[in-house]
Scaffold this active site. Structure first.
Site, PDB file in Angstrom:
ATOM      1  CB  SER A 212      -0.963  -0.002   1.189  1.00 31.11           C
ATOM      2  OG  SER A 212      -0.285  -0.298   2.374  1.00 31.11           O
TER       3      SER A 212
ATOM      4  CG  HIS B  69      -3.757  -0.568  -2.242  1.00 29.67           C
ATOM      5  ND1 HIS B  69      -4.339   0.675  -2.159  1.00 29.67           N
ATOM      6  CD2 HIS B  69      -3.398  -0.895  -0.980  1.00 29.67           C
ATOM      7  CE1 HIS B  69      -4.315   1.090  -0.910  1.00 29.67           C
ATOM      8  NE2 HIS B  69      -3.753   0.147  -0.168  1.00 29.67           N
TER       9      HIS B  69
ATOM     10  CE  LYS C 117      -7.865   1.130   0.937  1.00 25.11           C
ATOM     11  NZ  LYS C 117      -6.896   0.313   1.655  1.00 25.11           N
TER      12      LYS C 117
HETATM   13  C1  PLP Z   1      -6.997   0.062   3.126  1.00 20.17           C
HETATM   14  C2  PLP Z   1      -6.455  -1.276   3.367  1.00 20.17           C
HETATM   15  C3  PLP Z   1      -7.120  -2.191   4.193  1.00 20.17           C
HETATM   16  C4  PLP Z   1      -8.313  -1.796   5.002  1.00 20.17           C
HETATM   17  O1  PLP Z   1      -9.448  -1.656   4.209  1.00 20.17           O
HETATM   18  P1  PLP Z   1     -10.595  -0.644   4.687  1.00 20.17           P
HETATM   19  O2  PLP Z   1     -11.769  -1.086   3.904  1.00 20.17           O
HETATM   20  O3  PLP Z   1     -10.137   0.709   4.338  1.00 20.17           O
HETATM   21  O4  PLP Z   1     -10.761  -0.833   6.145  1.00 20.17           O
HETATM   22  C5  PLP Z   1      -6.591  -3.447   4.312  1.00 20.17           C
HETATM   23  N1  PLP Z   1      -5.467  -3.803   3.674  1.00 20.17           N
HETATM   24  C6  PLP Z   1      -4.794  -2.950   2.890  1.00 20.17           C
HETATM   25  C7  PLP Z   1      -3.546  -3.405   2.204  1.00 20.17           C
HETATM   26  C8  PLP Z   1      -5.246  -1.657   2.729  1.00 20.17           C
HETATM   27  O5  PLP Z   1      -4.572  -0.793   1.986  1.00 20.17           O
END
Ligand code: PLP
Length: 642
Positions: free
Chosen positions: A435, A463, A494
């Site tokens: 990330s 991602h 996302k």
């Molecule tokens: C953002 C993210 C999460 C958490 O997801 P949310 O829906 O925002 O709680 C988990 N793992 C990774 C790698 C992330 O970037």
């Protein structure tokens, strides 16, 4: 416990670190024959499971002691000196030095500092300040001593630091030639130290160092007019000593601090380190352009990679769901919070990810926490990439298994760690796209190793979904379907543009999680409205594959522009890190870009390592070439000035 034979029991535990043995714990006792077995067993427990690490070397030595060899000593009387800070503590030490006719603290402090690196104590001549220990790296150790124990004493694997310190100090100040001792613990959380002498007794000083400092050591002050060095060392290392009548420490109420004051101080500390966070307030929908404080900005920091949050189809579907189902779900999925939309979404995710089934959680964060802690029970091992997302790290912490961290995306190191940590049930977990660095997991090697060692494989596609793979289906599509992990975790918040997290995989896996994942069971489900939005989001990705294509082309274009500006940056994902290093500088660069109308976040510790602060550029499918080019020129200019 007089006229009978006693036994000296000593335990030492160490850890092999690249061929050298690191000490992790040690203890000694003098006990009756009957007590030997329970005592040894407690000491072994202590050695094997110590906070400082699991021992892989343990030495237990048991020796008989004859009654006539033992010297019984009355414990030193104990007093406590309350001080407000360590500087004041050192002034107390100075007063003590004067009492024993030794040079003052200014002369002694440099020697005290030198003891921090030593395992044993320093023996210092107070007449001419010469160090007398024969081995100056190790120092001198006092051994063969214990407090008097009653016959029926039981043994726990805990450690009574106070009693052990009084025993030691009593033996030390009764040693021929030694006129005093100064001791500071190397435990970073324990700031109380002590000084001791035969006349002055054992004097606890409540602060002798800064909290968090590992600088601890031990100094024996020696008067050569009273004995020879050999006599002193012989006494410390071989004389059998039992200390009687140790005064129990009065149970002092811990001095309670004003909680809000403590929190305010912690905030101040964060500010001093440039790690205090504030939030920006957005006054529009999340998109390639946003409004803040009435001004429009180009947003190059969002995880909404496909720019779907305000897509007309999604708006329509959520509006319909709101009218039909209302705003909330009213219960956990296992009680009243399960609607037809929740189930439709899970079917859709499974179809999109080409798995048998899926389960939706309220956030991606909870999905990782709940799934990892449910999958991993006691005795199992989790192998986790060092750059994995915080939610994976927290999931590991919450699970009862042991966590072994392997080097970032290093499949050789992963295999080595697997071989070093045998287990009946193991899980290997990694981000698909990391990330903060935007690089992609070596999935084929990852899955092959998991299969070879019969370990559960889990990949976090937060991602990856909507970003990589020809049609945005994520890392399996990116590499090819023959290397599919067992557990595909992802988020709906996302690229999909909605809210929530999910796990996709076999029916067995999903059945298990529905029955055991506490974050699923004990939390009210997301509203049907959110489910409808998520469902529509996935449908849009399927119907408008050009969005994924645009995003991928934007990434290639943006990296090319950066390279033309002389920045050696490459990425195959929507995350493009521009490393700056210093936290403060990263903030300054980000602020200047904001002034120019471009919102790009500075990412700092603890999200990334200290000193690895960066701009994290995140692209969207809808950014125009012009905007991207302008952003690159600006970044290059601001970085040059910074
Ligand atoms: C953002 C993210 C999460 C958490 O997801 P949310 O829906 O925002 O709680 C988990 N793992 C990774 C790698 C992330 O970037």
């Amino acid at each position: 416990m007089s006229d009978r034979n006693l036994f000296s029991v000593k335990m030492r535990a160490g850890k092999d670190e690249a061929g050298t043995l690191r000490h992790i714990s040690g203890a000694e006792k003098i006990i009756t024959e009957k007590q030997v077995c329970p005592c040894v067993s407690a000491l072994i427990q202590r050695g094997l499971h110590h906070d400082k690490g699991e021992a892989d070397f343990l030495n237990v030595k048991i020796e008989k002691i004859l009654p006539e060899e033992i010297e019984y000593l009355e414990a030193l009387p104990v007093t406590t000196v309350e001080v407000d800070n360590w500087q004041e503590g050192l002034r107390e030490v100075d007063a003590f030095l004067e009492e024993i006719h030794a040079p003052g603290i200014d002369a002694i402090k440099p020697f005290l500092d030198q003891t921090y690196a030593m395992r044993g104590a320093m023996l210092l001549d107070i007449r001419n300040l010469v160090r007398l220990e024969p081995d100056s790296d190790r120092g001198i150790r006092a051994t063969y001593m214990d407090r008097e124990r009653d016959e029926k004493a039981s043994f726990t694997n805990g450690k009574n630091h106070y009693e052990e310190a009084v025993v030691l100090a009593t033996k030390v100040v009764n040693c021929p030639g030694i006129v005093g001792e100064i001791c500071i613990s190397d435990d970073p959380d324990y700031v109380t130290g002590y000084v001791a002498s035969k006349e002055g007794g054992y004097r606890r000083i409540t602060k002798l160092k800064e909290t968090g400092s590992e600088n601890g050591g031990r100094l024996f002050l020696f008067d050569p007019n009273q004995a020879t060095v050999e006599e002193a060392i012989a006494y410390l290392q071989t004389k059998r000593v039992i200390v009687r009548n140790i005064i129990r420490l009065p149970e002092t109420e811990p001095k309670r601090m004003n909680p809000m004051q403590v929190l305010a101080e912690r905030n101040t500390l964060l500010k001093e380190k440039n790690l205090f966070r504030t939030m920006k307030t957005i006054e529009s929908a999340q998109g390639a352009h946003i409004t803040m404080d009435g001004r429009e900005y180009v947003l190059l920091a969002s995880n909404s990679y496909l720019d779907l949050t305000a897509h007309p189809y999604i708006l329509q579907k959520t509006a319909e769901a709101l009218a039909e189902y209302g705003a909330g779900s009213g219960g956990s999925r296992l009680t009243t919070g399960n609607t037809i939309l929740h189930e439709k979404l899970e079917t859709k995710i499974a179809q999109f990810k080409e798995t048998e089934a899926s389960i939706v959680f309220n956030t991606g964060y909870v999905a990782n926490l709940a799934a990892i802690s449910a999958l991993m029970r006691e005795g199992g091992v989790i192998f986790s990439d060092e750059l994995n997302h915080a939610s994976i790290i927290d999931g590991c912490k919450l699970s009862k298994g042991k966590t072994v961290v392997y080097k970032h995306n290093d499949m050789e190191d992963l295999e080595k760690k697997i071989q070093e940590n045998p287990c009946e049930f193991g899980l290997v977990v990694s981000d698909a796209v990391f990330s903060m660095d935007g690089d992609i997991l070596n999935l084929p090697a990852f899955v092959n190793i998991c299969r070879k060692y019969c370990l559960l494989s889990m990949v976090d596609e937060a991602h990856a979904t909507g970003v990589i793979g020809k049609t945005g289906r994520g890392i399996v599509e990116h590499y090819g379907t023959d290397c599919k992990p067992d557990v595909l975790m992802g988020t709906l918040s996302k690229a999909i543009g909605g809210e929530g997290g999910y796990i996709a995989g076999s029916r067995i896996l999903i059945d298990y999680l529905r029955n055991t994942a506490r974050g699923f069971i004990f939390s009210t489900s997301l509203s049907p409205v959110v489910m409808a939005g998520n469902l529509a989001g996935i449908e849009v990705i399927e119907r408008e594959p050009e969005r994924v294509q645009n995003l991928q082309e934007n990434v290639a274009f943006f990296c090319r522009c950066l390279q033309e500006e002389g920045m050696d940056i490459h990425s195959d994902t929507a995350i493009i890190p521009v490393i700056i290093g210093d936290e403060k500088k990263a903030l300054e660069v980000s602020d200047k870009l904001l002034d120019a109308g471009f919102y790009i976040s500075a990412i700092r510790y603890p999200t990334v390592a200290k000193g690895a602060a960066r701009l994290r550029v995140a692209l969207m499918a809808t950014h125009t070439r012009e905007e991207l080019q302008k952003a690159v020129k600006l970044i290059a200019a601001v970085m040059r000035d910074a």
